[in-house]
Design a protein around this motif. Sequence first.
Motif, mmCIF file in Angstrom:
data_model
loop_
_atom_site.group_PDB
_atom_site.id
_atom_site.type_symbol
_atom_site.label_atom_id
_atom_site.label_comp_id
_atom_site.label_asym_id
_atom_site.label_seq_id
_atom_site.Cartn_x
_atom_site.Cartn_y
_atom_site.Cartn_z
ATOM 1 N N SER A 213 2.772 31.580 -8.346
ATOM 2 C CA SER A 213 3.560 31.895 -9.545
ATOM 3 C C SER A 213 4.565 32.988 -9.207
ATOM 4 C CB SER A 213 2.655 32.338 -10.690
ATOM 5 O OG SER A 213 1.821 31.271 -11.102
ATOM 6 N N MET B 60 -0.900 30.859 -16.987
ATOM 7 C CA MET B 60 -1.028 31.029 -15.541
ATOM 8 C C MET B 60 -2.463 31.353 -15.131
ATOM 9 S SD MET B 60 2.401 33.198 -14.657
ATOM 10 C CE MET B 60 4.042 32.545 -14.964
ATOM 11 N N GLU C 287 -1.099 27.387 -12.304
ATOM 12 C CA GLU C 287 -0.507 28.154 -11.216
ATOM 13 C C GLU C 287 0.823 27.515 -10.801
ATOM 14 O OE1 GLU C 287 -3.426 26.609 -10.978
ATOM 15 O OE2 GLU C 287 -5.009 28.126 -10.875
#
Length: 441
Positions: free
Chosen positions: A220, A315, A320
């Motif tokens: 990320s 996330m 991700e």
Amino acid sequence: MTLLDRVRAAGNETPAASRATRDEMLEWLKGRVREQLPADDIASLAKGNPERARNEIRAVCRAAFEGSGRFDTGLAEQEALADTLIDSMLGFGPLEPFLADESITEIMVNGSRSLFYERDGVLHQSEFCFASDDEVRMLIDRIIGPLGRRIDESSPMVNARLAQGHRVNAIVPPLTLDGPMLTIRTFSSRVITLQDMVESGSIEECVQRLLIWAVRARKSIAVSGGTGSGKTTLLNALSCHVPPDERIITIEDSAELRFSEHPHVVRLEARPRNAEGVGEVTIRDLVANALRMRPDRIIVGECRGGEALDMLSAMNTGHEGSLTTLHANSPKEAISRLVTMVRFVADLPVDVIESQIASAFDLIVQTARGADGSRMVSQIAVISPGESIRECIVAPIYQRDICGGAGVWLSAPEWVGDLVKLGIATDKEVQSWKEMSLCVS
């Protein structure tokens, strides 16, 4: 009598041929068109069939010149005058040449006082300026009218996106003291790639390779930087390296990201309130909805409000590899900005928010803009939890001086060693990158 006959007859009433200024010829030509094609008819035709409207005006212009001996003009000049008139009646008028030039990235109309444009990051003043504030205001109305937006004293600001993808901001009196202001951020029809950035000197080859690996390894990434530093351009370039078997959902305030080859992209765009003050759909609403759309990657064009909390939640719960941009002058400041955004919507302790950030993001890529207008990646930092579970460590691994020169690598992310096992890079490629960036043999 046909339309062409009427125009010729009207033109024959004018005096014999004489040289005239371009403005005089345009005014005369506009009068002939108005006689044969009322403004309401042109507007209605332009809304339903813009190409036909252009052809109709062009036909009247040709007939007007054929039937008049007033102006000593060649065919090429007549066509140029017709194009100018068509642009002023249907298009962006005097701004058309600026919009057609893909090297221009921003157009700034400061009422009737001046017009500036940005090319290669540097501002230039145009010799052209509008004749009056009313002319600027009419252009603004013509731009936002087809978009279903309005601007007046009760609603003196508007942000919109044109069909070509250009971003428009207009603001008028009483909020502006020197007439109506119009700003257009233009976007190239071609997606700028990481390789393009290497060739222009914005990033180095070793930076390009690491960023591609990070995207493919589902890390990320937040791209931070100041206004006009190239955040969205870099985000778009990174997005192009998402594997084609993954579903991408993009969420933007004004849709700017473009994908030329990826087969599975869903684009969402926020919506402002309408004239009645209802109907608003925020980026946060879209982020929450995107979680129900089976995304592999969520890309938020700019994180600047309560959506930061929803992004962190996404996330940290199986999404991700998500990407976003935010305004900040350094990676550490980016963390502080994210904390502030989350606290706008949730009364959580700072250390709890920072622990969520440390778990959610892997890299912060800092962009910067030099005094000469050049844009570059000035810093890359790795984000990780500290010894305490509620601690966020920001560790720079790459730095580059915006005044020029090569960047310096301080270390490599720990996950570089996993690239071979993940099948993203070969052992030879990883070793070559270390030799090139870290001088490790």
